[in-house]
Design a protein around this motif. Structure first.
Motif, PDB file in Angstrom:
ATOM      1  N   GLN A  27       0.894  -1.144   0.184  1.00  0.00           N
ATOM      2  CA  GLN A  27       0.047  -0.237   0.295  1.00  0.00           C
ATOM      3  C   GLN A  27       0.749   1.580  -0.077  1.00  0.00           C
ATOM      4  N   THR A  28       1.941   1.187   0.802  1.00  0.00           N
ATOM      5  CA  THR A  28       2.301   1.983   0.708  1.00  0.00           C
ATOM      6  C   THR A  28       3.620   2.015  -0.446  1.00  0.00           C
ATOM      7  N   LEU A  29       3.715   1.213  -1.195  1.00  0.00           N
ATOM      8  CA  LEU A  29       4.247   1.029  -2.598  1.00  0.00           C
ATOM      9  C   LEU A  29       3.511   1.653  -3.940  1.00  0.00           C
ATOM     10  N   TYR A  32      13.685   6.264 -11.829  1.00  0.00           N
ATOM     11  CA  TYR A  32      14.455   6.589 -10.148  1.00  0.00           C
ATOM     12  C   TYR A  32      14.456   6.209  -9.540  1.00  0.00           C
ATOM     13  N   GLU A  33      13.134   8.107  -9.686  1.00  0.00           N
ATOM     14  CA  GLU A  33      12.812   8.348  -7.950  1.00  0.00           C
ATOM     15  C   GLU A  33      12.068   7.604  -7.433  1.00  0.00           C
ATOM     16  N   PHE A  34      11.436   6.043  -7.583  1.00  0.00           N
ATOM     17  CA  PHE A  34      10.548   5.495  -7.495  1.00  0.00           C
ATOM     18  C   PHE A  34      11.793   4.410  -6.838  1.00  0.00           C
ATOM     19  N   THR A  35      12.779   3.826  -7.216  1.00  0.00           N
ATOM     20  CA  THR A  35      13.823   2.566  -7.340  1.00  0.00           C
ATOM     21  C   THR A  35      14.643   3.478  -6.239  1.00  0.00           C
ATOM     22  N   GLN A  36      14.643   4.938  -5.969  1.00  0.00           N
ATOM     23  CA  GLN A  36      16.833   5.963  -6.023  1.00  0.00           C
ATOM     24  C   GLN A  36      17.925   4.861  -6.378  1.00  0.00           C
ATOM     25  N   GLY A  37      17.810   3.944  -7.378  1.00  0.00           N
ATOM     26  CA  GLY A  37      18.845   3.176  -7.871  1.00  0.00           C
ATOM     27  C   GLY A  37      19.066   2.034  -6.889  1.00  0.00           C
ATOM     28  N   ARG A  38      17.964   1.490  -6.195  1.00  0.00           N
ATOM     29  CA  ARG A  38      18.080   0.617  -5.409  1.00  0.00           C
ATOM     30  C   ARG A  38      17.096  -0.874  -5.201  1.00  0.00           C
ATOM     31  N   ASP A  39      17.714  -1.770  -4.772  1.00  0.00           N
ATOM     32  CA  ASP A  39      17.857  -3.239  -5.349  1.00  0.00           C
ATOM     33  C   ASP A  39      17.023  -3.441  -3.967  1.00  0.00           C
ATOM     34  N   LYS A  97      12.571   1.369   9.873  1.00  0.00           N
ATOM     35  CA  LYS A  97      12.014   2.462   9.338  1.00  0.00           C
ATOM     36  C   LYS A  97      11.645   2.109   8.039  1.00  0.00           C
ATOM     37  N   ALA A  98      10.095   2.478   7.123  1.00  0.00           N
ATOM     38  CA  ALA A  98      10.117   1.289   6.753  1.00  0.00           C
ATOM     39  C   ALA A  98       9.945   2.577   4.974  1.00  0.00           C
ATOM     40  N   ILE A  99      10.047   1.719   4.406  1.00  0.00           N
ATOM     41  CA  ILE A  99      10.206   2.521   2.903  1.00  0.00           C
ATOM     42  C   ILE A  99       9.336   3.641   3.035  1.00  0.00           C
ATOM     43  N   ASP A 100       8.922   4.765   2.618  1.00  0.00           N
ATOM     44  CA  ASP A 100       8.046   5.920   2.651  1.00  0.00           C
ATOM     45  C   ASP A 100       7.295   6.017   1.496  1.00  0.00           C
ATOM     46  N   ASP A 101       6.544   7.217   1.684  1.00  0.00           N
ATOM     47  CA  ASP A 101       4.661   6.683   0.056  1.00  0.00           C
ATOM     48  C   ASP A 101       5.581   8.524  -0.666  1.00  0.00           C
ATOM     49  N   SER A 147       3.780   8.367   6.831  1.00  0.00           N
ATOM     50  CA  SER A 147       2.336   7.500   6.525  1.00  0.00           C
ATOM     51  C   SER A 147       2.764   6.122   7.218  1.00  0.00           C
ATOM     52  N   GLU A 148       4.101   5.531   7.403  1.00  0.00           N
ATOM     53  CA  GLU A 148       4.250   4.557   7.052  1.00  0.00           C
ATOM     54  C   GLU A 148       3.569   3.804   8.404  1.00  0.00           C
ATOM     55  N   GLY A 149       3.225   2.619   8.351  1.00  0.00           N
ATOM     56  CA  GLY A 149       2.646   1.349   9.466  1.00  0.00           C
ATOM     57  C   GLY A 149       1.149   2.152   8.932  1.00  0.00           C
ATOM     58  N   ALA A 150       0.649   2.749  10.183  1.00  0.00           N
ATOM     59  CA  ALA A 150      -0.413   2.362  10.536  1.00  0.00           C
ATOM     60  C   ALA A 150      -1.821   2.772   8.972  1.00  0.00           C
ATOM     61  N   ALA A 151      -2.706   2.496   9.023  1.00  0.00           N
ATOM     62  CA  ALA A 151      -3.840   2.719   7.709  1.00  0.00           C
ATOM     63  C   ALA A 151      -3.767   4.851   7.420  1.00  0.00           C
ATOM     64  N   TRP A 152      -4.502   5.002   9.156  1.00  0.00           N
ATOM     65  CA  TRP A 152      -5.011   6.112   9.144  1.00  0.00           C
ATOM     66  C   TRP A 152      -3.834   7.144   9.406  1.00  0.00           C
ATOM     67  N   LEU A 153      -2.820   7.006   9.666  1.00  0.00           N
ATOM     68  CA  LEU A 153      -1.469   7.350   9.047  1.00  0.00           C
ATOM     69  C   LEU A 153      -1.368   8.150   7.560  1.00  0.00           C
ATOM     70  N   ALA A 154      -1.817   7.810   6.869  1.00  0.00           N
ATOM     71  CA  ALA A 154      -1.892   8.095   5.585  1.00  0.00           C
ATOM     72  C   ALA A 154      -2.368   8.876   4.703  1.00  0.00           C
ATOM     73  N   GLN A 155      -2.465   9.985   4.367  1.00  0.00           N
ATOM     74  CA  GLN A 155      -2.743  11.496   4.455  1.00  0.00           C
ATOM     75  C   GLN A 155      -2.472  12.187   3.479  1.00  0.00           C
TER      76      GLN A 155
END
Ligand code: PGD
Length: 823
Positions: free
Chosen positions: A168-170, A569-576, A416-420, A426-434
């Motif tokens: 969902q973050t992705l 590139y912005e999505f992956t930041q060049g990282r696998d 710390k999770a990947i962010d949106d 907005s990581e973690g809980a759905a109600w924080l995803a604004q």
């Protein structure tokens, strides 16, 4: 100061040596039993045992010749989930999505074609390149033609854990990088409580840690599980389950505390603790609590000092309780008429609550009901009158049934999770995803699709429902979790396009226009924490097998779509994948050092094949919810306007909502057992299942352990069965004005007369998908529940509100088709 902790054979522990001498040295010195799966060992063994984890706990995947043959619990799991065989099967089951698929009419005639045909299974297999191009072009088309808000990416659901592959973050990361979208706020679990509780106790509270089980076992005299069933629901966690509820319940049992279970169903927890079972009519608990509160007041058993010092508004609630404001005292006799529990028993409960050190443990289902906001408020009011909040073993707890709340919290860094990519946390809980151009209450999508432009009240402000033409789902199953399936089918016809990523051919995937096969968490690498409250370990969620068929990770899918739209590139930041996981671990390592702990270097952690354990302080083991507030209500004031528990809210008063008054109140729901306007005789309890997670694993071997005549079970009391001439194992039709389903009958006296139980999460299987209102051959209970919102305040779902009738099914039995590949 850096601490050194002892290693055990089950987990990898923090070590000072590791800090001083680095990875190679640490590996050479060796943690005892480290690593189970060194690279050398791997080469020598035919069967690999790979550590991983998911919602159900930490486990090993045993792999023979590239195929997972068994999922075996980790030795440190105190109560492994019986669902493990289904988890393995979710990789290979017949309902696995194998290839990118597009609905034929959509592909050949364009978006919006033959909308009645959704769900009929007429799909065409396409290549990944073609699928990515179709998705990217459709996003551009809809955004250009209807505006950014016309894309809904508020995709809600329990997905899989993992700090990288949070689909969902992705999804929102891809959306934010390429434009905007409509988001959703809140969740289906606690949507009503989490909106009202900030007014009452100053935080969303429902997900807060509870007084620990250890503390309960030493101090609690009367434990009240009110619609609260830890021994079922704590099988799973939002992160990786720790199962601390099992040793917790065991401690409580040994302590000899008296246990009371207030529930229409005699739960696993009630049985394990040999609890006293009281079964009120569903949806009447607020009236029951009022009857108890009234007795407390009339018999002078309430704690005035507590009310004065730690709460506001009791004086404004009291006229309602005593009936001086509306002519109806909320006495035990009044409550009996509504909840069905004898008045003498309610008076007795009031006296026992006051006399003993009492913990009131409330579950979430009690607020997934019409006017669900009231119950948590009323519980806190009752607990305030008892005056035990903040005392060892007393007060209230709102998450004993969820993710092993009450399992003590360890000292740990937070991964710390990947962010949106919205720039907001907005990581973690759905109600924080604004993030997104605007946000609608999560359960209001159906209402939005049917009423674009409509103005809606929501938590004190007005929102305008947007026009939505494309819905994009990853990691959720709206054709399971949303109420009133037939209203939903009507609403879905307003969409030009519905895109779904999933692992399994769920009803949502079947009703999609574009279906993309995602990997399970066992076909990719990730990292996660163990226990939502315990946070006891960090675990490598290792890939157990290679992706089957053409499944791809959501990360790769969204990266490809972002790339097509010029933002790869912005999505992956060049990282696998492994770069991201290593980065997440390294950030935690820095945080751990600041807390005086040294985590091993990443490769040691990853290769150890063990979860990394964190320490627990004595204070955490003995944690008491709100003890700090009780000790010093000024210094540790609550987050409410007054800094105290608010039993009357002047903020809510100003909203003038007819369905959410400014103090806790009994308000008739639109339907309930023996209610004044109810048209059907049986209340449907839609409990969470024992052998799946919501709808997850319904398409696996686990179903064999509970299905009856290949259908979802329907529990019924012997009295109700006799009145209808029904027998165990009958296939029954359960129906009301909203819909009809088949189910297999189980007759049991572990359910109250007048109530039937059909678990949520059964897959929707319409006999004729083109017909709205068609009979559901398998048994998705949300055909029967109401789609109305709890109130104007929270606009949350009422998944437990619904009345129905049950009869033997006499027609030709339609086959269950939902667990195989679409036609
Ligand atoms: P799940 O079955 O967990 O249900 O609703 P939710 O939609 O969360 O659906 C998750 C989906 O994500 C599954 O289809 C799974 O295969 C898929 N998935 C898992 N991992 C991945 C991944 O990595 N990638 C992708 N693309 N997909 C993945 C649950 C919701 O139902 C909740 S939380 C509650 S509390 C409500 N409960 C009730 C209730 O008690 N009663 C009723 N009547 N209704 C309810 N609805 C709500």
């Amino acid at each position: 100061m850096t601490k050194t902790y002892k290693n055990t054979s089950d987990d990898l522990t923090l070590s000072k040596r590791d800090f001083l001498k680095g990875a190679g040295a640490a590996a050479a010195l060796g943690f005892t039993g480290l690593p189970l799966l060194s690279r050398g060992a791997l080469a020598q063994t035919a069967r690999k045992s790979i550590l991983s984890g998911c919602h159900w706990g930490v486990f090993y995947g045993l792999v023979d010749d590239g195929r997972a043959v068994e999922f075996k619990p980790w030795e440190g799991d105190p109560a492994p989930s019986p669902q493990l065989p289904g988890i393995r099967d979710s990789i290979y089951s017949e309902s696995r999505i194998r290839y990118p698929m597009v609905r034929r009419a959509w592909l050949e005639q364009g978006p919006g074609a033959d909308l009645d045909g959704r769900g009929s299974g007429d799909f065409v297999r396409v290549s990944w390149d073609k699928a990515i191009e179709l998705v990217a072009n459709e996003l551009v088309r809809v955004r250009e033609k209807y505006g950014q808000q016309a894309v809904f990416a508020g995709s809600y659901g329990w997905k899989s854990p993992g700090k990288l592959h949070n689909c969902q973050t992705l999804l929102r990361r891809m959306m934010n990088l390429t434009g905007s979208y409509t988001n959703s706020s809140g969740d289906y679990s606690t949507g009503a409580a989490q909106v009202i509780l900030p007014y009452v106790s100053g935080s969303i509270e429902v997900y807060e840690q509870c007084t620990t089980w250890k503390n309960l076992s030493e101090n609690c005299e009367l434990m009240v599980f009110w619609g609260c069933n830890p021994l079922n629901n704590s099988q799973i966690s939002w992160q990786v389950a720790d199962h601390g509820a099992w040793p917790g319940v065991e401690m409580l049992k040994k302590s000899g505390a008296k246990v009371l279970c207030i529930d229409p169903v005699r739960t696993e927890t009630c049985k394990a603790l040999n609890g006293e079972w009281i079964a009120p009519r569903p949806h009447t608990d607020v009236a029951m609590m009022l009857g108890i509160a009234h007795t407390l007041y009339e018999e002078n058993l309430h704690d005035e000092d507590f009310l004065d010092r730690y709460t506001t508004g009791f004086d404004k609630f009291l006229p309602y309780l005593r009936g001086t404001s509306d002519g109806t005292p909320k006495s035990a006799d009044w409550a009996e008429q509504i909840c069905g529990v004898p008045a003498d028993q309610l008076r007795d409960l009031a006296r026992r609550f006051a006399k003993n050190r009492t913990m009131l443990a409330l579950g979430y289902s009690t607020q997934r009901q019409h006017h669900g906001e009231q119950i948590h408020w009323m519980l806190i009011t009752l607990a305030s009158m008892l005056g035990q909040i903040g005392l060892p073993g007393g007060g209230y707890g709102l998450s004993y049934h969820y993710s092993s709340g009450g399992s003590p919290t360890h000292t740990t860094p937070i991964l710390k999770a990947i962010d949106d990519a919205s720039g907001q946390k907005s990581e973690g809980a759905a109600w924080l995803a604004q993030s997104g151009s605007l946000s609608i209450p999560v359960s209001r999508l159906v209402e939005t699709l049917l009423n674009p432009g409509k103005k809606m009240q929501f938590n004190g402000h007005e929102i305008e429902l947007p026009l939505i033409k494309l819905a994009y789902w990853a990691g959720g199953n709206p054709f399971s979790h949303q109420q009133d399936r037939n209203e939903m089918l009507r609403a879905w016809r307003e969409l030009d396009t519905f895109i779904v990523h999933d692992v399994q051919w769920t009803a949502s995937a079947r009703h999609a226009d574009i279906v993309l096969p995602a990997t399970t968490s066992y076909e990719r690498n990730d990292i996660e924490q163990v226990g939502d409250y315990a946070l006891s370990h960090i675990v490598a969620m290792k890939k157990i097998v290679d992706p089957v068929f053409e499944a791809r990770s959501d990360f790769d899918i969204f990266a490809a779509i972002a790339d097509k739209l010029g933002k790869g590139y912005e999505f992956t930041q060049g990282r696998d994948e492994m770069d991201w996981i290593r980065g997440i671990y390294e950030a935690a390592k820095i945080e751990a050092r600041a807390k005086g702990m040294e985590m091993p270097v990443f490769d040691v952690f990853w290769d150890s094949n063990k979860p990394l354990k964190f320490p627990q302080s004595e204070a955490a083991a003995d944690f008491v919810r709100h003890a700090d507030f009780r000790a010093d209500p000024l210094l540790n004031a609550l987050g409410t306007a007054s800094g105290k528990f608010e039993l009357y809210s002047t903020a809510i008063e100003k909203y003038h909502y007819d369905d959410c008054p400014p103090h806790p109140s009994w308000i008739e729901p639109i339907e309930r057992l023996d209610g004044p306007t109810t048209r059907y005789p049986l209340h449907i309890a839609t409990n969470h299942p024992q052998m799946r997670l919501h709808s997850q694993l319904c398409g696996t071997v686990n179903r064999k352990s509970y299905e009856i005549a290949e259908r979802e079970p329907c529990w019924m009391n012997p009295k109700d069965a006799a009145a209808r001439g029904l027998s165990n194992g009958d296939v029954v039709r359960v129906f009301n004005d909203r819909g009809q389903i088949l189910a297999g009958l189980t007759i049991t006296d572990e359910i109250r007369p007048g109530v039937v139980r059909i678990n949520e999460g059964g897959w929707f299987d319409p006999v004729n998908p083109r017909e709205i209102g068609s009979l559901d051959a398998y048994g998705d209970v949300n055909n029967l529940t109401t789609g109305v919102a709890t109130s104007k305040l929270a606009q949350s779902n009422c998944g437990h509100t619904g009345m129905a009738e049950v009869e033997r099914y006499e027609g030709n039995l339609p086959p269950v088709t939902v667990f195989s590949q679409p036609a």
